[in-house]
Enzyme design. Structure first.
Site, PDB file in Angstrom:
ATOM      1  N   PHE A 154       0.461  -1.271  -0.035  1.00 44.10           N
ATOM      2  CA  PHE A 154      -0.032  -0.236  -0.165  1.00 44.10           C
ATOM      3  C   PHE A 154       1.006   1.367   0.252  1.00 44.10           C
ATOM      4  O   PHE A 154      -0.099   2.278  -0.467  1.00 44.10           O
ATOM      5  CB  PHE A 154      -1.413  -0.138   1.511  1.00 44.10           C
ATOM      6  CG  PHE A 154      -0.186   0.211   2.706  1.00 44.10           C
ATOM      7  CD1 PHE A 154      -0.086   1.840   2.630  1.00 44.10           C
ATOM      8  CD2 PHE A 154       0.460  -0.179   3.378  1.00 44.10           C
ATOM      9  CE1 PHE A 154       0.269   2.204   4.266  1.00 44.10           C
ATOM     10  CE2 PHE A 154       1.024  -0.154   4.414  1.00 44.10           C
ATOM     11  CZ  PHE A 154       0.906   1.449   5.189  1.00 44.10           C
ATOM     12  N   LYS A 178      -1.326  -7.239  -9.175  1.00 45.66           N
ATOM     13  CA  LYS A 178      -1.930  -7.501  -8.102  1.00 45.66           C
ATOM     14  C   LYS A 178      -1.902  -6.548  -6.555  1.00 45.66           C
ATOM     15  O   LYS A 178      -1.028  -6.939  -6.316  1.00 45.66           O
ATOM     16  CB  LYS A 178      -2.334  -8.941  -7.755  1.00 45.66           C
ATOM     17  CG  LYS A 178      -3.402  -9.186  -6.501  1.00 45.66           C
ATOM     18  CD  LYS A 178      -4.163  -8.635  -5.451  1.00 45.66           C
ATOM     19  CE  LYS A 178      -2.973  -8.172  -4.020  1.00 45.66           C
ATOM     20  NZ  LYS A 178      -3.309  -7.653  -3.094  1.00 45.66           N
ATOM     21  N   GLU A 181      -4.879  -3.656  -1.548  1.00 44.05           N
ATOM     22  CA  GLU A 181      -6.703  -3.277  -1.923  1.00 44.05           C
ATOM     23  C   GLU A 181      -7.186  -2.057  -1.028  1.00 44.05           C
ATOM     24  O   GLU A 181      -7.618  -1.627  -1.421  1.00 44.05           O
ATOM     25  CB  GLU A 181      -7.328  -4.766  -1.558  1.00 44.05           C
ATOM     26  CG  GLU A 181      -6.904  -5.348   0.256  1.00 44.05           C
ATOM     27  CD  GLU A 181      -5.638  -5.841   0.177  1.00 44.05           C
ATOM     28  OE1 GLU A 181      -5.008  -5.638  -0.449  1.00 44.05           O
ATOM     29  OE2 GLU A 181      -6.178  -6.794   0.714  1.00 44.05           O
ATOM     30  N   ARG A 182      -5.996  -1.546  -0.595  1.00 50.24           N
ATOM     31  CA  ARG A 182      -6.004  -0.466   0.529  1.00 50.24           C
ATOM     32  C   ARG A 182      -5.542   0.772  -0.395  1.00 50.24           C
ATOM     33  O   ARG A 182      -6.409   1.984   0.222  1.00 50.24           O
ATOM     34  CB  ARG A 182      -5.202  -0.537   1.335  1.00 50.24           C
ATOM     35  CG  ARG A 182      -5.270  -1.195   3.074  1.00 50.24           C
ATOM     36  CD  ARG A 182      -4.627  -1.342   3.663  1.00 50.24           C
ATOM     37  NE  ARG A 182      -3.154  -2.454   3.875  1.00 50.24           N
ATOM     38  CZ  ARG A 182      -2.332  -2.419   4.999  1.00 50.24           C
ATOM     39  NH1 ARG A 182      -2.190  -1.120   5.663  1.00 50.24           N
ATOM     40  NH2 ARG A 182      -1.772  -3.037   4.479  1.00 50.24           N
ATOM     41  N   CYS A 286      10.186   2.170   3.577  1.00 55.44           N
ATOM     42  CA  CYS A 286      10.475   1.088   4.511  1.00 55.44           C
ATOM     43  C   CYS A 286      12.084   1.059   3.814  1.00 55.44           C
ATOM     44  O   CYS A 286      12.425   0.393   5.002  1.00 55.44           O
ATOM     45  CB  CYS A 286      10.528  -0.239   3.400  1.00 55.44           C
ATOM     46  SG  CYS A 286      11.039  -0.126   1.102  1.00 55.44           S
ATOM     47  N   GLU A 388       8.641  -3.654  13.126  1.00 55.74           N
ATOM     48  CA  GLU A 388       8.617  -2.660  12.293  1.00 55.74           C
ATOM     49  C   GLU A 388       6.927  -2.009  12.801  1.00 55.74           C
ATOM     50  O   GLU A 388       6.262  -2.411  13.011  1.00 55.74           O
ATOM     51  CB  GLU A 388       8.493  -2.649  10.671  1.00 55.74           C
ATOM     52  CG  GLU A 388       8.879  -2.090  10.268  1.00 55.74           C
ATOM     53  CD  GLU A 388       8.288  -2.564   8.162  1.00 55.74           C
ATOM     54  OE1 GLU A 388       7.316  -3.707   7.910  1.00 55.74           O
ATOM     55  OE2 GLU A 388       9.160  -2.022   7.467  1.00 55.74           O
TER      56      GLU A 388
HETATM   57  P1  NAD Z   1       1.402  -6.474   2.986  1.00 53.13           P
HETATM   58  O1  NAD Z   1       1.990  -8.416   2.926  1.00 53.13           O
HETATM   59  O2  NAD Z   1       0.469  -6.330   4.299  1.00 53.13           O
HETATM   60  O3  NAD Z   1       0.871  -6.694   1.510  1.00 53.13           O
HETATM   61  C1  NAD Z   1       1.563  -6.561   0.598  1.00 53.13           C
HETATM   62  C2  NAD Z   1       0.719  -7.691  -0.315  1.00 53.13           C
HETATM   63  O4  NAD Z   1       0.272  -8.850  -0.327  1.00 53.13           O
HETATM   64  C3  NAD Z   1      -0.876  -6.581  -0.968  1.00 53.13           C
HETATM   65  O5  NAD Z   1      -0.660  -6.900  -2.497  1.00 53.13           O
HETATM   66  C4  NAD Z   1      -1.665  -7.920   0.091  1.00 53.13           C
HETATM   67  O6  NAD Z   1      -2.684  -7.414  -0.799  1.00 53.13           O
HETATM   68  C5  NAD Z   1      -0.522  -8.995  -0.254  1.00 53.13           C
HETATM   69  N1  NAD Z   1      -1.036  -9.673   1.104  1.00 53.13           N
HETATM   70  C6  NAD Z   1      -1.261  -9.015   2.350  1.00 53.13           C
HETATM   71  N2  NAD Z   1      -1.900 -10.237   3.142  1.00 53.13           N
HETATM   72  C7  NAD Z   1      -1.679 -11.634   2.544  1.00 53.13           C
HETATM   73  C8  NAD Z   1      -1.757 -12.761   3.041  1.00 53.13           C
HETATM   74  N3  NAD Z   1      -2.276 -13.653   3.521  1.00 53.13           N
HETATM   75  N4  NAD Z   1      -1.776 -13.470   1.163  1.00 53.13           N
HETATM   76  C9  NAD Z   1      -1.228 -13.470   0.500  1.00 53.13           C
HETATM   77  N5  NAD Z   1      -0.665 -11.774   0.067  1.00 53.13           N
HETATM   78  C10 NAD Z   1      -1.314 -10.995   0.892  1.00 53.13           C
HETATM   79  O7  NAD Z   1       2.204  -5.335   3.190  1.00 53.13           O
HETATM   80  P2  NAD Z   1       1.423  -3.944   3.384  1.00 53.13           P
HETATM   81  O8  NAD Z   1       1.523  -3.540   4.549  1.00 53.13           O
HETATM   82  O9  NAD Z   1       0.913  -3.920   2.107  1.00 53.13           O
HETATM   83  O10 NAD Z   1       2.301  -2.787   2.959  1.00 53.13           O
HETATM   84  C11 NAD Z   1       3.605  -2.291   4.100  1.00 53.13           C
HETATM   85  C12 NAD Z   1       5.207  -3.231   4.244  1.00 53.13           C
HETATM   86  O11 NAD Z   1       5.310  -3.176   2.818  1.00 53.13           O
HETATM   87  C13 NAD Z   1       5.552  -3.323   5.196  1.00 53.13           C
HETATM   88  O12 NAD Z   1       6.653  -4.186   6.073  1.00 53.13           O
HETATM   89  C14 NAD Z   1       7.254  -2.298   4.389  1.00 53.13           C
HETATM   90  O13 NAD Z   1       8.179  -2.760   5.075  1.00 53.13           O
HETATM   91  C15 NAD Z   1       6.453  -3.503   3.393  1.00 53.13           C
HETATM   92  N6  NAD Z   1       7.982  -3.004   2.014  1.00 53.13           N
HETATM   93  C16 NAD Z   1       8.562  -2.967   1.424  1.00 53.13           C
HETATM   94  C17 NAD Z   1       9.431  -2.203   0.366  1.00 53.13           C
HETATM   95  C18 NAD Z   1      11.315  -2.853   0.089  1.00 53.13           C
HETATM   96  O14 NAD Z   1      11.131  -2.347  -0.696  1.00 53.13           O
HETATM   97  N7  NAD Z   1      11.669  -4.335   1.153  1.00 53.13           N
HETATM   98  C19 NAD Z   1       9.140  -1.760  -0.072  1.00 53.13           C
HETATM   99  C20 NAD Z   1       7.814  -0.977   0.287  1.00 53.13           C
HETATM  100  C21 NAD Z   1       6.870  -1.313   1.349  1.00 53.13           C
END
Ligand code: NAD
Length: 504
Positions: A154, A178, A181-182, A286, A388
């Site tokens: 998101f 994909k 969704e937020r 991140c 985090e």
């Molecule tokens: P998230 O892991 O909750 O969601 C990421 C994606 O995974 C979304 O598209 C979501 O729909 C999907 N998802 C969520 N739960 C799932 C499940 N149980 N099974 C399968 N798919 C699922 O992450 P977020 O809250 O959207 O984003 C924030 C996180 O992303 C933070 O931890 C941040 O550090 C990380 N991030 C990392 C980088 C990097 O380059 N390392 C960059 C941006 C964000």
């Protein structure tokens, strides 16, 4: 009809058309007011399979399209993105909450990835050797994988998809995205612009959804590779499930980035840098800096005093109002979670020097706002150190030596980014050489590589071998083929040879 059912719907983008009709949906909120403004459809398996089928159908013709023509679509797309930058940024602000200046920065960094993709043909050239044997020539070439997928978080809803699919499609693949969704709308608008730029139907498909859509992607044998960016538990899940299914996977996870402040640092410069790195985008990056490790009490006292003064001057409010430095958190659940971490830090004995928990914004009382929080005396066994938080919470730690600071960083679960503030070249060189982190800054708080380098952390911040975007993405989205060729002529004709061919 319920209130939610009356809201505008964000659907899917499949085969160059908007697709509606998934049975499940969820509300999308404007975090500055705390009100649902749209409803996003959550794809079921059938819709994901239709998107994959569309990508599979588009693949042969797209693979056969000259690379320069594929890249030229990206040049046109870049122009359309520039023309629509404000519109995309407004969507980001209205669903994510980040302030407009920050949203424009996100769009610009995304455009730079498209710019990279538009000249990526240079990197698609193989290697050729003549006369590797008698009358034999040999070369290697980079071939596309087929249908590949991207699953994104998101916090950079426009930029992170652009880390992935522009390079993937220039390499000749077709793509299923994909998004989160937020805040799904910016990825939809961006994909439609790519279509306007000339990307044929099916080359890029977008399915909105949650775990069900993600699992449908992972379970489908037609998907050859998956790029993921998100939190570490989900990254690990995607990596293990995807690899077990024989896919190529890169999964970028969470972070807890430390900044080290040496006693000789330019303290004003360090504080300015830390304010942006800790509280920019409400700490939802991140590459944010949620921890400052000060070497020596004098440095720590100066940093805490100067940060407290700077926080008092920070303007918190809706991202759409130009004067503000920090907007709201993305959702109510996330705001409650971040506040919970601050409560936990107090219970654990860290000293809460600035408490932003009760910040309210006049006229936006239901928005997901929180002021900046500053802790002093954070120690390694605390939950607020280990986990985090992904919010506007900065913790100061006190150590006696650079070695002690580096041991903290090297022992931490995550290894995304870090930086050191110092005037001492020897200390900086030692730090960059020995720190176990993927992206390192010296007097630079957010060392995010530019589009023609690649982005990735170490340890549990990245599962997989290749980093995101830049040259690594060309390697990720292609496979190498080595071809050895002889056209027999009378003079070079040989009898049967049973020994292993060599040049001896
Ligand atoms: P998230 O892991 O909750 O969601 C990421 C994606 O995974 C979304 O598209 C979501 O729909 C999907 N998802 C969520 N739960 C799932 C499940 N149980 N099974 C399968 N798919 C699922 O992450 P977020 O809250 O959207 O984003 C924030 C996180 O992303 C933070 O931890 C941040 O550090 C990380 N991030 C990392 C980088 C990097 O380059 N390392 C960059 C941006 C964000």
């Amino acid at each position: 009809m319920s209130e939610s059912e009356k809201l505008p719907v964000v659907g899917h983008w499949i085969d160059g058309k908007t697709v509606l009709g998934s049975p499940r949906s969820q509300d999308v909120f404007d975090p500055a007011v705390g009100v649902a403004t749209k409803r996003v459809l959550l794809a079921e398996k059938k819709t994901v399979e239709a998107a994959i089928a569309s990508a599979e159908k588009a693949y042969p013709a797209w693979r056969a399209t000259q690379p320069l023509k594929r890249a030229r679509v990206m040049s046109k797309f870049k122009t359309l993105l520039e023309q629509n930058a404000e519109k995309i940024a407004s969507l980001l602000t209205s669903e994510h909450g980040k302030v407009m200046g920050d949203a424009m920065g996100e769009v610009q960094r995304g455009i730079e990835n498209v710019e990279f993709a538009s000249y990526a043909t240079e990197l698609l050239k193989g290697e050729h050797s003549r006369n590797v044997g008698p009358g034999i020539d040999s070369w290697s070439e980079l071939q596309p994988l087929g249908v590949v997928a991207g699953i994104t978080p998101f916090n950079f809803p426009a930029m992170v998809p652009l880390w992935m699919w522009p390079t993937a499609v220039v390499c000749g693949n077709t793509f299923v995205l994909k998004p989160s969704e937020r805040d799904p709308s910016s990825a939809m608008l961006v994909s439609q612009l790519a279509f306007e730029a000339g990307l044929p139907p099916g080359v890029l498909n977008v399915v909105n959804g949650d775990k069900e859509a993600v699992d449908a992607i992972l379970d489908d044998r037609r998907v050859q590779a998956v790029s993921f960016v998100g939190s570490t538990p989900i990254a690990e899940y995607i990596y293990s499930k995807g690899c077990a299914a024989g896919k190529r996977v890169q999964a970028l996870g969470g972070a807890k980035n430390h900044a080290v402040v040496m006693p000789d640092a330019d303290m004003d410069n360090a504080v300015n840098a830390l304010m942006g790195a800790a509280f920019g985008s409400c700490g939802e990056r991140c590459m944010a800096i949620p921890l400052v490790v000060c070497v020596g009490d004098q440095a720590a006292d100066a940093i805490v005093a100067k940060l407290s003064d700077a926080i008092a001057k920070m303007k918190v409010g809706p991202g759409s109002e130009g004067k503000n430095d920090m907007g709201p958190l993305v959702t109510k659940q996330h705001m409650d979670k971040v506040r919970g971490y601050v409560d936990q830090g107090v219970k654990e004995g860290a000293k809460l020097v600035v408490d932003g928990r009760s910040t309210k914004i006049a006229g936006h009382e239901n928005g997901y706002f929180m002021g900046a929080c500053l802790f002093d005396d954070v120690t390694p066994e605390m939950v607020i150190y280990k986990e985090e938080i992904f919010g506007p919470v900065l913790g100061v730690m006190r150590v006696k030596t650079l070695e002690e600071a580096m041991k903290l960083i090297n022992d931490h679960e995550y290894g995304n980014g870090t930086c050191i503030f110092t005037r001492d070249g020897e200390a900086a060189r030692y730090f960059t050489d020995h720190i176990l982190v993927g992206m390192v800054g010296v007097n630079v708080p957010l060392p995010v590589p530019v589009a023609y380098h690649s982005f990735g952390g170490w340890k549990r911040s990245l599962f997989g071998d290749l980093h995101a975007y830049g040259p690594d993405s060309i390697r990720f989205y292609t496979k190498k083929k080595a071809i050895t060729q002889r056209w027999p002529s009378a003079g070079l004709r040989e009898g049967a040879i049973y020994s292993f061919p060599s040049t001896k």
